[in-house]
Design a protein around this motif. Structure first.
Motif, PDB file in Angstrom:
ATOM      1  N   THR A   2       0.856  -1.186   0.000  1.00 25.77           N
ATOM      2  CA  THR A   2       0.000   0.000   0.000  1.00 25.77           C
ATOM      3  C   THR A   2       0.889   1.232   0.000  1.00 25.77           C
ATOM      4  OG1 THR A   2      -1.705  -1.154   1.270  1.00 25.77           O
ATOM      5  CG2 THR A   2      -1.794   1.243   1.270  1.00 25.77           C
ATOM      6  N   ARG A   3       0.771   2.046  -1.048  1.00 23.99           N
ATOM      7  CA  ARG A   3       1.571   3.268  -1.161  1.00 23.99           C
ATOM      8  C   ARG A   3       0.724   4.455  -0.728  1.00 23.99           C
ATOM      9  NH1 ARG A   3       6.196   3.247  -4.355  1.00 23.99           N
ATOM     10  NH2 ARG A   3       5.755   5.357  -5.028  1.00 23.99           N
ATOM     11  N   ILE A   4       1.282   5.269   0.156  1.00 27.87           N
ATOM     12  CA  ILE A   4       0.618   6.476   0.633  1.00 27.87           C
ATOM     13  C   ILE A   4       1.495   7.659   0.273  1.00 27.87           C
ATOM     14  CG2 ILE A   4      -0.213   7.725   2.665  1.00 27.87           C
ATOM     15  CD1 ILE A   4      -0.562   4.940   4.009  1.00 27.87           C
ATOM     16  N   ARG A  18       3.400  -3.693   5.194  1.00 31.04           N
ATOM     17  CA  ARG A  18       3.240  -3.599   3.742  1.00 31.04           C
ATOM     18  C   ARG A  18       2.838  -2.189   3.311  1.00 31.04           C
ATOM     19  NH1 ARG A  18       4.144  -7.245   0.642  1.00 31.04           N
ATOM     20  NH2 ARG A  18       2.523  -6.785  -0.860  1.00 31.04           N
ATOM     21  N   VAL A  19       3.258  -1.193   4.089  1.00 26.64           N
ATOM     22  CA  VAL A  19       2.972   0.205   3.786  1.00 26.64           C
ATOM     23  C   VAL A  19       4.258   0.880   3.321  1.00 26.64           C
ATOM     24  CG1 VAL A  19       2.323   2.446   4.781  1.00 26.64           C
ATOM     25  CG2 VAL A  19       1.043   0.389   5.384  1.00 26.64           C
TER      26      VAL A  19
END
Length: 173
Positions: A2-4, A18-19
């Motif tokens: 998960t890309r923020i 997984r961030v």
């Protein structure tokens, strides 16, 4: 994964394995903090170091490092981090346009000084120069990747005439 995306004036914290936090910087600076024991980390992205003397006391403007550094530390503590265990990476602070004020240098100097004053070890820095950077940070692991990008892809600094916003609480140390 998960890309923020962390935009100007933001701070994000996560313990998710997984961030990935990501941002693109020109003269702005991103601070990546992590606590290796708690496996939590975060990133901020500030436009300028400190407000000018004419800035009204008590008003918060999220574009300044003086606010976003405190916010990032507070969010780290709220998510299980401990200040004595925090470690830092710094990125950005480029002076993209010749003949302009060295805002990037001022931002980089502010960030280094802030970390020293707070007793947070700086384990890696990629600051200065005249090129934009893309930073990807995996907060739970404290691992970062920094790549040079074409200056044309660097975000334009937000206008300084934005309205001042006040929200949330920040505890100053």
């Amino acid at each position: 994964m998960t890309r923020i995306t962390v935009m100007q004036g933001q701070a994000r914290v996560s313990a998710g394995p997984r961030v990935e936090l990501t941002t693109v910087l020109g003269s702005c600076v991103a601070t990546c903090l992590f606590d290796p024991q708690a496996q939590v980390g975060g990133m901020n992205h500030f436009l300028l170091a400190e407000p000018p003397a004419s800035h009204r006391k008590g008003e918060v403007d999220v574009h300044y490092g003086v606010y976003l550094m405190e916010l990032l530390i507070n969010e780290m503590l709220a998510n299980g981090g401990a200040k004595p265990r925090l470690r830092a990476h710094l990125y950005g602070g480029a002076n993209l346009r010749a003949g302009m004020l060295p805002i990037g240098t001022a931002n980089a100097n502010f960030a280094r000084t802030f970390l020293q004053r707070e007793g947070i070890p700086l384990i890696h820095a990629d600051l200065g120069g005249n090129h934009a950077r893309r930073v990807d940070f995996r907060p739970a692991a404290g691992k970062a990747r920094c790549r040079i990008v074409e200056t044309a892809q660097a975000p334009e600094p937000a206008p300084l005439t934005r309205p001042v916003t006040t929200a949330g609480e920040v505890e100053l140390f």
